[in-house]
Design a protein around this motif. Structure first.
Motif, PDB file in Angstrom:
ATOM      1  N   GLU A  13     118.092  15.233 -65.107  1.00  0.00           N
ATOM      2  CA  GLU A  13     117.799  15.917 -66.374  1.00  0.00           C
ATOM      3  C   GLU A  13     117.568  17.413 -66.158  1.00  0.00           C
ATOM      4  OE1 GLU A  13     118.061  14.719 -69.489  1.00  0.00           O
ATOM      5  OE2 GLU A  13     118.864  12.963 -68.458  1.00  0.00           O
ATOM      6  N   LYS A  16     120.951  19.037 -65.542  1.00  0.00           N
ATOM      7  CA  LYS A  16     121.692  19.192 -66.801  1.00  0.00           C
ATOM      8  C   LYS A  16     121.178  20.393 -67.582  1.00  0.00           C
ATOM      9  CE  LYS A  16     122.840  14.332 -67.653  1.00  0.00           C
ATOM     10  NZ  LYS A  16     122.549  13.187 -68.558  1.00  0.00           N
ATOM     11  N   ARG A  17     119.849  20.504 -67.647  1.00  0.00           N
ATOM     12  CA  ARG A  17     119.244  21.615 -68.397  1.00  0.00           C
ATOM     13  C   ARG A  17     119.523  22.958 -67.720  1.00  0.00           C
ATOM     14  NH1 ARG A  17     118.788  24.103 -72.609  1.00  0.00           N
ATOM     15  NH2 ARG A  17     116.913  25.307 -72.866  1.00  0.00           N
ATOM     16  N   ALA A  20     123.025  23.974 -68.464  1.00  0.00           N
ATOM     17  CA  ALA A  20     123.121  24.407 -69.865  1.00  0.00           C
ATOM     18  C   ALA A  20     122.548  25.815 -70.040  1.00  0.00           C
ATOM     19  CB  ALA A  20     122.391  23.423 -70.770  1.00  0.00           C
ATOM     20  N   ILE A  21     121.463  26.118 -69.346  1.00  0.00           N
ATOM     21  CA  ILE A  21     120.863  27.454 -69.429  1.00  0.00           C
ATOM     22  C   ILE A  21     121.818  28.502 -68.875  1.00  0.00           C
ATOM     23  CG2 ILE A  21     119.039  28.915 -68.453  1.00  0.00           C
ATOM     24  CD1 ILE A  21     117.179  26.458 -68.677  1.00  0.00           C
ATOM     25  N   THR A 117     116.441  28.852 -62.306  1.00  0.00           N
ATOM     26  CA  THR A 117     117.057  27.526 -62.389  1.00  0.00           C
ATOM     27  C   THR A 117     117.010  26.808 -61.047  1.00  0.00           C
ATOM     28  OG1 THR A 117     119.246  28.498 -62.055  1.00  0.00           O
ATOM     29  CG2 THR A 117     118.571  28.091 -64.322  1.00  0.00           C
ATOM     30  N   TYR A 120     113.630  25.321 -60.808  1.00  0.00           N
ATOM     31  CA  TYR A 120     113.516  24.100 -61.609  1.00  0.00           C
ATOM     32  C   TYR A 120     114.139  22.918 -60.865  1.00  0.00           C
ATOM     33  CZ  TYR A 120     112.349  27.121 -65.562  1.00  0.00           C
ATOM     34  OH  TYR A 120     111.758  28.032 -66.386  1.00  0.00           O
TER      35      TYR A 120
END
Length: 123
Positions: A13, A16-17, A20-21, A117, A120
């Motif tokens: 997840e 994926k985020r 997308a960012i 990112t 993260y």
């Protein structure tokens, strides 16, 4: 096994985020368009200097053929004009991409976005 599955799910997840960012950032900043323009200009600059044309423009030979240094101008004034012309002639970089300071700031911003990112993903 449940903990490992949860960690894998969270990792997927987050990935994926993060993707997308990055996509959103590149779309908002129109990085693909700027990259295309910058690549074209870089090729023009490379061509100019690998073919030897760019090096000739700053020598004193073409200055005298352009009339610089003739008619009372000193060689120093002609050289100053050549330096000014060389700094302005950037194959359209400033017009197409922007000031180098702005490009540098955009690169710093993109690097910071990538660093966040990556953080993260490591989380």
């Amino acid at each position: 096994d449940g903990d490992a599955a949860l960690v894998q799910l969270v990792h997927v997840e987050v990935e994926k985020r993060a993707v997308a960012i990055i996509r959103s950032y590149t779309r908002e900043r129109e990085l693909a368009l700027h990259e295309t323009k910058a690549e074209r200009i870089a090729n023009a600059i490379e061509e100019r200097y690998t073919s030897g044309v760019g090096l000739q423009e700053t020598s004193l030979g073409p200055l005298t053929s352009l009339g610089l240094g003739v008619g009372g101008d000193s060689a120093q004034t002609a050289l100053e004009r050549a330096k000014l012309g060389a700094s302005e002639d950037d194959c359209g970089f400033t017009a197409e991409v922007g000031q180098l300071v702005d490009v540098d700031a955009a690169m710093e911003e993109a690097a910071l976005c990538l660093q966040h990112t990556e953080s993260y993903e490591r989380f």
